[in-house]
Design an enzyme around this catalytic site. Structure first.
Site, PDB file in Angstrom:
ATOM      1  N   GLU A  87      -6.388  -7.879  -0.453  1.00 19.55           N
ATOM      2  CA  GLU A  87      -7.051  -7.802   0.865  1.00 19.55           C
ATOM      3  C   GLU A  87      -8.571  -7.508   0.774  1.00 19.55           C
ATOM      4  O   GLU A  87      -9.075  -6.305   0.789  1.00 19.55           O
ATOM      5  CB  GLU A  87      -6.340  -6.748   1.744  1.00 19.55           C
ATOM      6  CG  GLU A  87      -4.868  -7.018   2.061  1.00 19.55           C
ATOM      7  CD  GLU A  87      -4.076  -5.916   2.908  1.00 19.55           C
ATOM      8  OE1 GLU A  87      -4.998  -5.270   3.562  1.00 19.55           O
ATOM      9  OE2 GLU A  87      -3.046  -5.838   2.892  1.00 19.55           O
TER      10      GLU A  87
ATOM     11  N   GLU B  25       0.753  -1.103   0.004  1.00 19.11           N
ATOM     12  CA  GLU B  25      -0.004  -0.026   0.082  1.00 19.11           C
ATOM     13  C   GLU B  25       0.794   1.244  -0.045  1.00 19.11           C
ATOM     14  O   GLU B  25       0.515   2.293   0.542  1.00 19.11           O
ATOM     15  CB  GLU B  25      -0.802   0.119   1.086  1.00 19.11           C
ATOM     16  CG  GLU B  25      -1.974  -1.122   1.115  1.00 19.11           C
ATOM     17  CD  GLU B  25      -3.052  -0.834   2.163  1.00 19.11           C
ATOM     18  OE1 GLU B  25      -2.757  -0.139   3.162  1.00 19.11           O
ATOM     19  OE2 GLU B  25      -4.197  -1.501   1.958  1.00 19.11           O
TER      20      GLU B  25
HETATM   21  C1  GAL Z   1      -4.265  -2.538   5.237  1.00 26.79           C
HETATM   22  C2  GAL Z   1      -2.759  -3.294   5.045  1.00 26.79           C
HETATM   23  C3  GAL Z   1      -2.875  -4.562   6.165  1.00 26.79           C
HETATM   24  C4  GAL Z   1      -3.541  -4.187   7.507  1.00 26.79           C
HETATM   25  C5  GAL Z   1      -5.191  -4.005   6.982  1.00 26.79           C
HETATM   26  C6  GAL Z   1      -5.976  -3.532   8.191  1.00 26.79           C
HETATM   27  O1  GAL Z   1      -4.152  -1.242   4.699  1.00 26.79           O
HETATM   28  O2  GAL Z   1      -2.375  -3.340   4.118  1.00 26.79           O
HETATM   29  O3  GAL Z   1      -1.447  -4.824   6.424  1.00 26.79           O
HETATM   30  O4  GAL Z   1      -3.209  -3.242   8.175  1.00 26.79           O
HETATM   31  O5  GAL Z   1      -5.035  -2.697   6.286  1.00 26.79           O
HETATM   32  O6  GAL Z   1      -6.227  -4.725   9.079  1.00 26.79           O
END
Ligand code: GAL
Length: 895
Positions: free
Chosen positions: A272, A203
């Site tokens: 994600e 990110e």
């Molecule tokens: C995203 C990040 C993850 C985790 C998630 C929240 O932005 O890439 O590593 O932190 O948020 O759980």
């Protein structure tokens, strides 16, 4: 798919693993994997991609990925977690690589125990799943310092995550180390291993603009550095709209159906999918309803997505001091489909399993079509149709029908047939005709988990209970021992300098605790000044994180908790010299944000004592003695090895006490259920079992308000929606992995800061004791039934199959009784079911007959099964509540 050599090894493994006991299987499984160090798991295959999908061995694939972070579980848990992911329909396991777990001391690598990433990857391969390895090495992840080793800040001239030579050198060294390790172990797909994809950075797009041109250059460097390592599989950058042409940019979020990569040559990946959220101390527990989660996933594949990873499929536990910050709790349950303890969270796991099966039924059409045909079905309704070609046969046509209206159901006509679409839902039609699944119609069971009392650690229980378990306790120590932690200096390893030092520069994060010790002279004039003017001297600090404790003359006089908050702490002095001690504490280092290397911890700005007769005292101009950590930490007082601590017996009037160590011994509860320590009687501190650091604990209560009575899945999710646990402590149960326990005499050591009652600590067992399900005639037949029939006969009619109820207990459990069963118009929800006006009298006997004494059972939702139609013209529902008990506790044999 396995090579011949490996097949033989595998057969031997299988031959050995016929023992029914799960634990035994796990152990054998593990030893099989570790003994074949350079084994291959697949016939070597290439991975590439085009605009539509990842291409595996020449074939486009629609891939479901399950996020599991290896150090958030134990190696003993890994096989079961991977198996449950596979059973849930995952094709891929995704994990970050945690740099600071592997290299907490520069140049000294640790790949053992929970950090045995090679074993983890091999287990994934041996189960036939692929792996997406997200190396980062910045990972965020609610993990301490975002995965960066704290020593990284000390490298002269370093600036993290930008075009900075010292940083790039360290980053490259670690990324190369991991890629080389994977290659040496033959774990890339082209070597017959499971790794199909990698990730560099994480990110960075969110941060890039803060770094100007240097940030842009860094992205280019990171990409070419990664590609230069010759890993031979595609690399991903998530949330990176300027990812170079040969790196796939990917989406993270609650929804990614609108996402388009930055080039036509790249597929649409979702690295994600946040299926829940993380929790902070004092926060509510997040809950993302599965209807909405399934909607998001279906919409993603509907609109051209081809790879989706659940973040997290299993969240696990932040053992030790691995939690990130500010203030992340020890549990990383995440409301994931597999809970922190490794048990299924239902209906989440089951509903997603059905969803995955439905998507897989569409895979032939999804991969055959270069893009979807879009059909508008209504104002808020739309269809996407995938066919091999415009004139393709019906059986190679799949469609998704969406109703994105947040409130109302819609009737639509699609290819001449009518369909009812519940609000905020997607129907999946693998043959463009029959709906096999709708995201809003959950027909999976709900599981109610209970945490059962197992053993108290001391005889502080009511008399009848006590007599019942007294005999069990005789083998364990009934008593607690205690030793006080010194307040302030405890070793020669302290130093005195003028001024306030930055917290992490001193502790290097070897401990949460940094003592600042000084003396303040108070004159009689000051005392009378305070009396006459009714003022109090006050410690004021411009800004502080995370916890400050102020001690005057050895007494804890105040605590301040916050993330870069101002401190205004009134204190009381005596005339003459006073000891002033400021204890600065971290509760997980920052894991997200720009310029993390400058972030630090402890105090910022001016540090003063105000309210004195002659004006403020600038505390940054005086001498301070610094002491890092606790004496008990240094002595490893929690270790099972001999240590120098001078324990004394704890008496009941000796509690509650601040800054105190406690220890006791306990027996492991029988059975295989996951174990938790209930630390709800304690304040704040850390706990160790047999020398294993369980994590920080803190009994802080979530706000009373902000939890809704009912959770409405409809409409866009955010982490404040559908939260639970209002008014209760955020966390009271702390997972103690079974493999850290022996049968008896387990050493439990607690460090308590603020005072609590160790006599009330208990060991609990977590299990699913109640399962409920509600399936109606309007639900669809089980998706798995289509798997066999659909591809043979595209004309299969929905009328030929009935919906089904499928109940199952967790491993080792069977259904002991049916607490409620009604086929008709039952009301309410799990544990609150009641009969409606329509009820088939045979309901209970039919369900009991089908289910009692079994680990799982299925019942058709048809009138015939229940002895005829109990109420004509009305849609019937079967609601069941069943009780599960360990099969060993019953006369029933497991089926
Ligand atoms: C995203 C990040 C993850 C985790 C998630 C929240 O932005 O890439 O590593 O932190 O948020 O759980």
């Amino acid at each position: 798919m396995h090579s011949k050599k490996n097949n033989r090894a595998l057969l031997q493994c299988l031959a050995l693993s016929v023992y029914p006991m799960m634990m035994m299987m796990m152990m054998i499984h593990l030893s099989c994997v570790s003994s074949s160090s350079a084994s291959t798991f697949f016939k070597p295959f290439n991975v590439s991609y085009d605009h539509r999908a990842i291409i595996i061995d020449g074939n486009r694939r629609m891939l479901i990925s399950a996020g599991i972070h290896y150090p958030r579980a134990t190696p003993e848990m890994w096989p079961d977690l991977i198996a449950k992911s596979k059973e849930g329909g995952a094709d891929v396991i995704e994990t970050y690589v945690f740099w600071n777990a592997h290299e907490s001391i520069r140049g000294q690598y640790n790949f053992k125990g929970k950090n045995d990433i090679v074993k983890f990857v091999k287990l994934v391969g041996s189960s036939g799943l692929y792996l997406h390895l997200r190396i980062g090495p910045y990972v965020c992840a609610e993990w301490n310092f975002g995965g960066f080793p704290v020593w990284l800040r000390d490298i002269p001239g370093i600036e993290f995550r930008t075009n900075n030579a010292p940083f790039k050198e360290e980053m490259q060294r670690f990324v190369k180390k991991i890629v080389d390790l994977m290659r040496e172990e033959m774990l890339f797909s082209w070597q017959g291993g499971p790794i199909i994809m990698l990730q560099i950075e994480n990110e960075y797009g969110n941060m890039e603009s803060s770094y100007g041109q240097q940030g842009k250059d860094y992205v280019k460097w990171a990409a070419s550095m990664a590609l230069g390592l010759g890993a031979g599989v595609p690399w991903v950058m998530c949330k990176q709209t300027d990812a170079p042409e040969n790196i796939i940019d990917a989406c993270n979020g609650y929804y990614c159906d609108g996402y388009k990569p930055n080039s036509y040559n790249k597929p649409t990946l979702w690295t994600e999918n946040w299926d829940g959220w993380y929790t902070t101390w004092g926060g509510r527990l997040p809950h993302r309803p599965v209807e909405d989660l399934a909607f998001a996933v279906a919409r993603f594949f509907q609109r051209g997505g081809s790879f989706m990873n659940y973040y997290m499929y299993f969240g696990g536990t932040n053992f030790g001091r691995t939690s990130g910050g500010p203030f992340y709790i020890t549990s990383y349950d995440y409301d994931a489909p597999i809970d922190e303890y490794g048990l299924l969270s239902e209906p989440k796991w089951g509903h997603l399993k059905d969803l995955h099966a439905a998507i897989k039924l569409c895979e032939p059409a999804l991969v055959a079509a270069d893009s979807a045909q879009y059909i508008k079905l209504g104002q808020n309704q739309e269809a996407h149709v995938y066919r091999a070609n415009r004139y393709g046969s019906q059986s190679n046509c799949s469609a998704f029908l969406a109703n994105i209206d947040e409130h109302t159901a819609a009737s639509v006509t699609f290819l001449g047939q009518s369909y009812t679409l519940p609000p905020w839902s997607v129907s999946i039609l693998p043959d463009c005709r029959n709906t096999v699944f709708n995201t809003a119609k959950v027909s999976s069971q709900t599981s109610i988990k209970t945490v059962e009392f197992s053993l108290p650690l001391s005889p502080n229980i009511s008399v009848p209970q006590q007599s019942m378990i007294e005999s069990k306790l005789s083998s364990t120590s009934k008593s607690w021992m205690t030793v006080k932690e010194p307040i302030g200096v405890w070793s020669e390893n302290n130093f005195t300098v003028q001024g306030i030092l930055e917290h992490l520069n001193v502790t290097k994060d070897y401990s949460d605790y940094l003592w600042h010790i000084t003396q303040i002279y108070v004159s009689d004039d000051d005392i009378s000044f305070w009396k006459t003017n009714e003022v109090r001297p006050t410690v004021t600090i411009d800004s502080m994180r995370d916890v400050l404790r102020v001690f005057i003359n050895g007494q804890l006089t105040g605590s301040v908790i916050g993330h870069w908050v101002k401190v205004v702490q009134p204190v009381q002095f005596q005339s003459g010299y006073n000891d002033l001690i400021l204890l600065s504490q971290t509760v997980g280092l920052q894991n997200y944000g720009t310029f993390l290397e400058k972030d630090g911890a402890g105090f910022r700005g001016q540090v003063k004592l105000t309210g004195f007769k002659n004006g403020d005292i600038d505390l940054s101009k005086i001498l301070w003695t610094y002491q890092v950590g606790l004496k008990g930490e240094f002595q490893q007082i929690y270790s099972i090895e001999e240590n120098e601590a001078e324990w004394t017996d704890l008496t009941r009037d000796g509690i509650p006490s601040t800054f105190t160590w406690y220890k006791t011994y306990f027996d492991a509860p029988d059975g295989i259920d996951p174990v938790a320590l209930d630390l709800g009687s304690m304040g704040k501190g850390q706990a160790w079992v047999n020398g294993h650091h369980i994590g920080r604990y803190w009994t802080v209560v979530a706000p009373k308000g902000g939890c809704q009575d009912t959770c409405d899945y409809r409409g866009a999710y955010n982490s404040d929606k559908c939260t639970t646990n209002c008014g209760n402590p955020t966390q009271t149960w702390y997972h103690v992995p079974r493999s850290w326990l022996q049968a008896s005499n387990n050493l439990l050591v607690i460090f308590e800061e603020t005072g609590g009652n160790p006599f009330e600590i208990s060991v609990k067992l977590r299990s699913t004791r109640i399962v409920c399900e509600q399936v109606s005639e309007s639900h669809y037949p089980p998706v798995r039934k289509w798997s066999n029939s659909y591809s043979v006969d595209g004309k299969l009619s929905i009328n030929k199959m009935a919906p089904e109820m499928h109940l199952h207990c967790q491993d080792g459990y069977i259904i002991s009784s049916i607490e409620f069963a009604s086929y008709g118009t039952p009301q309410g929800r799990c544990q609150k079911f009641s009969r409606g006006n329509c009820h088939a009298p045979m309901s209970l006997s039919v369900v009991s007959e089908a289910c009692q004494g079994k680990s799982s059972c299925s019942i058709g939702i048809t009138n015939a099964v229940f002895g005829g139609d109990p109420c004509r013209g009305i849609v019937k529902t079967l609601a069941v509540e069943a009780r599960c008990i360990p099969s060993s506790n019953t006369g029933f044999s497991q089926i």
